[in-house]
Design an enzyme around this catalytic site. Structure first.
Site, short mmCIF file in Angstrom:
data_model
loop_
_atom_site.label_atom_id
_atom_site.label_comp_id
_atom_site.label_asym_id
_atom_site.label_seq_id
_atom_site.Cartn_x
_atom_site.Cartn_y
_atom_site.Cartn_z
N SER A 60 71.20 85.48 141.50
CA SER A 60 69.97 85.10 140.78
C SER A 60 69.23 83.94 141.43
CB SER A 60 70.29 84.75 139.32
OG SER A 60 71.01 83.53 139.24
N LYS A 110 70.24 77.28 137.79
CA LYS A 110 68.84 77.69 137.84
C LYS A 110 67.99 76.55 138.38
CE LYS A 110 69.81 81.59 135.66
NZ LYS A 110 69.87 82.86 136.41
#
Length: 213
Positions: A60, A110
């Site tokens: 991701s 993230k």
């Protein structure tokens, strides 16, 4: 005086260990044990409060972070009044935000796109994410990815973060949790630290700070 035939008995040697030698060996053993315990204690303190290795579980964040990379997380980055900034890559506990039903133990990595007080929207006429009306140059995006295929318009509450993966088409991030508590945002106090270095594999060792937005 006639001494012939008399023999002076040889002096018997003391076969017991030298009184100082045993104590010396024991003393060295105690010192080595103490040093080992001290080193282990220092490592535990460093792991708990300074830096911690984190294995990247998915793609991701590619190409910034690849699956299986080991990133070194700086746990002091947001101590002493410092706060996460836009562009920082952070590791955080998603309990209560990304994992509403969990009370802990679900860490994510993230990139911070918006901080408390920001208005983050997607997207402008050129397909770019805007923060407070200004387009964001996201040079870190995975090649071929759009900034977002999901439209959103979010005001980030104080003390929270809007976070997204660099591989937008493969990232489950704030966009996927708009209906969760916090509207997809993550509490700052759930941030474990800032990912500053890749330390494994050898061919990818290097600083992440230069790859931030």
């Amino acid at each position: 005086m006639d001494t012939e035939g008399r023999h002076t008995p040889p002096t018997e040697r003391d076969r017991a260990p030298h009184p100082g030698r045993g104590r010396g060996r024991r003393s060295r053993s105690v010192r080595r044990t103490a040093l080992a315990a001290g080193a282990a204690g220092v490592l535990l303190l460093i792991h708990a409060f300074v830096v911690e290795p984190f294995r990247i579980p998915s793609d991701s964040m590619a190409n910034t972070l690849e699956t299986g990379d080991r990133a070194l997380v700086n746990k002091l980055a947001y101590r002493f009044g410092n706060l996460p900034a836009r562009g920082d890559v952070v590791v955080f506990d998603g309990a209560g935000s990304f994992d509403p039903a969990r009370s802990g133990g679900s860490d994510y990595v993230k990139r911070v796109v918006g901080v408390g007080g920001d208005r983050v929207t997607c997207c402008d006429e050129r397909g770019r994410i805007e923060v407070n009306g200004e387009p964001v140059d996201e040079a870190y995006l995975h090649p071929g990815d759009r900034p977002s295929a999901v439209p959103f318009d979010v005001e980030v509450p104080e003390g929270r973060l809007w976070v997204m993966g660099d591989h937008r088409s493969r990232s489950s991030d704030s966009r996927d949790h708009l209906g969760s508590p916090g509207g997809g945002t993550v509490p700052v106090d759930r941030v474990v630290g800032r990912a500053d270095w890749i330390v494994w594999p050898v061919e990818r060792i290097g600083s992440l700070r230069g790859r931030h937005g």
